[in-house]
Design an enzyme around this catalytic site. Structure first.
Site, PDB file in Angstrom:
ATOM      1  N   SER A  92      41.301  38.663  41.650  1.00  0.00           N
ATOM      2  CA  SER A  92      42.220  38.698  40.517  1.00  0.00           C
ATOM      3  C   SER A  92      41.607  39.582  39.443  1.00  0.00           C
ATOM      4  O   SER A  92      40.427  39.946  39.512  1.00  0.00           O
ATOM      5  CB  SER A  92      42.408  37.271  39.983  1.00  0.00           C
ATOM      6  OG  SER A  92      42.941  37.260  38.677  1.00  0.00           O
ATOM      7  N   TYR A  98      40.316  28.852  37.312  1.00  0.00           N
ATOM      8  CA  TYR A  98      40.832  29.996  38.064  1.00  0.00           C
ATOM      9  C   TYR A  98      39.896  31.197  37.888  1.00  0.00           C
ATOM     10  O   TYR A  98      39.559  31.883  38.859  1.00  0.00           O
ATOM     11  CB  TYR A  98      42.234  30.325  37.560  1.00  0.00           C
ATOM     12  CG  TYR A  98      42.944  31.419  38.332  1.00  0.00           C
ATOM     13  CD1 TYR A  98      43.668  31.128  39.488  1.00  0.00           C
ATOM     14  CD2 TYR A  98      42.928  32.746  37.886  1.00  0.00           C
ATOM     15  CE1 TYR A  98      44.334  32.119  40.186  1.00  0.00           C
ATOM     16  CE2 TYR A  98      43.591  33.741  38.581  1.00  0.00           C
ATOM     17  CZ  TYR A  98      44.293  33.430  39.730  1.00  0.00           C
ATOM     18  OH  TYR A  98      44.950  34.420  40.428  1.00  0.00           O
TER      19      TYR A  98
END
Length: 255
Positions: free
Chosen positions: A146, A159
């Site tokens: 990400s 995350y």
């Protein structure tokens, strides 16, 4: 240059979390490049529907229904593939979830759940795949990172930590598996138009922030990950190892 470098015919790719979203888009792209696909999800009905759509499009699609946090189920799924004579040449560790909450309000169980799904699953499934790839002397592992593999944002601490871990897990895989003919790399998507991000897309302030912060001035589309996925799955990347390719519209390139 010959496009045979990117030809995936004769290869089989397992893509986790591929009954919908980014995983489904990448699986479809790999299938269109010639690979047989092992679709994965935890919802049997959704998974079967996704596999049927692949077959209707003329692709070879197998189903592997398991929860990516269930180590015994993962081992059993690989054993079923072994018994069926299905060798996974390409693994895409895509399954993941998001949780938005300030750290001071974050329960430890929620922290653990995000790390289990987004990071630990990639280790466990990668380990099972590598145990089979190493004797064959070849294989491709593609971990999905990400923007937060390289930059933090408030309210998404678990995350961010998991996706930062994906970057280093990819390098650890390279350190141990490259000599066995396995290439381990990662893709770092930017802000993509997915079900998981729909609430953000529908938020006028956040939508404006994404478009203002991204040099491309728009959200990414799931199918825009396909080029990187096919490259990293193919012979074109046989001397590429331990890298992360950001598909982010240029967001990380600017302040």
């Amino acid at each position: 240059m010959s496009t045979t470098l990117f030809d995936l015919r004769g290869r089989t790719a397992l893509v986790t979390g591929s009954s919908r979203g980014l995983g489904n888009a990448m699986a479809r792209g790999l299938a269109e490049a010639g690979a047989a696909i092992v679709l994965n999800g935890a919802d049997p009905g959704r998974l079967s529907a996704a596999a049927a759509a692949f077959r209707d499009a003329g692709h070879t699609a197998h189903e592997a229904c398991f929860d990516v946090t269930d180590e015994a189920a993962i081992a059993a799924a690989f054993e079923r593939l072994d018994a069926a004579g299905i060798a996974v040449d390409i693994l895409v560790n895509n399954a993941g979830i998001q949780l938005r909450r300030p750290m001071v309000e974050l329960a430890t169980d929620d922290w653990r759940r995000v790390l289990e799904i987004n990071l630990t699953s990639a280790f466990v499934i990668g380990r099972e795949a590598a145990r089979r790839m190493i004797p064959r002397g070849r294989g491709k592992v593609i971990n999905i990172g990400s923007l937060t593999s390289d930059a933090a944002r408030a309210t998404v601490a678990p995350y961010t930590v998991a996706k930062g871990g994906i970057k280093m897990l990819t390098r650890a895989m390279t350190a141990e598996w490259a000599e066995h003919g396995i290439q381990a790399n990662a893709i770092g998507p930017g802000y993509m138009l997915t079900d998981m991000n729909q609430a953000l897309v529908d938020n006028p302030a956040f939508d404006a922030w994404v478009k203002g912060r991204t040099p491309s001035r728009r959200w990414g589309r799931p199918e825009e990950l396909v080029g990187a996925a096919v490259f990293l799955a193919s012979a074109a990347s046989d001397y590429v190892n331990g890298q992360i390719i950001y598909v982010d519209g240029g967001m990380l390139a600017v302040l």
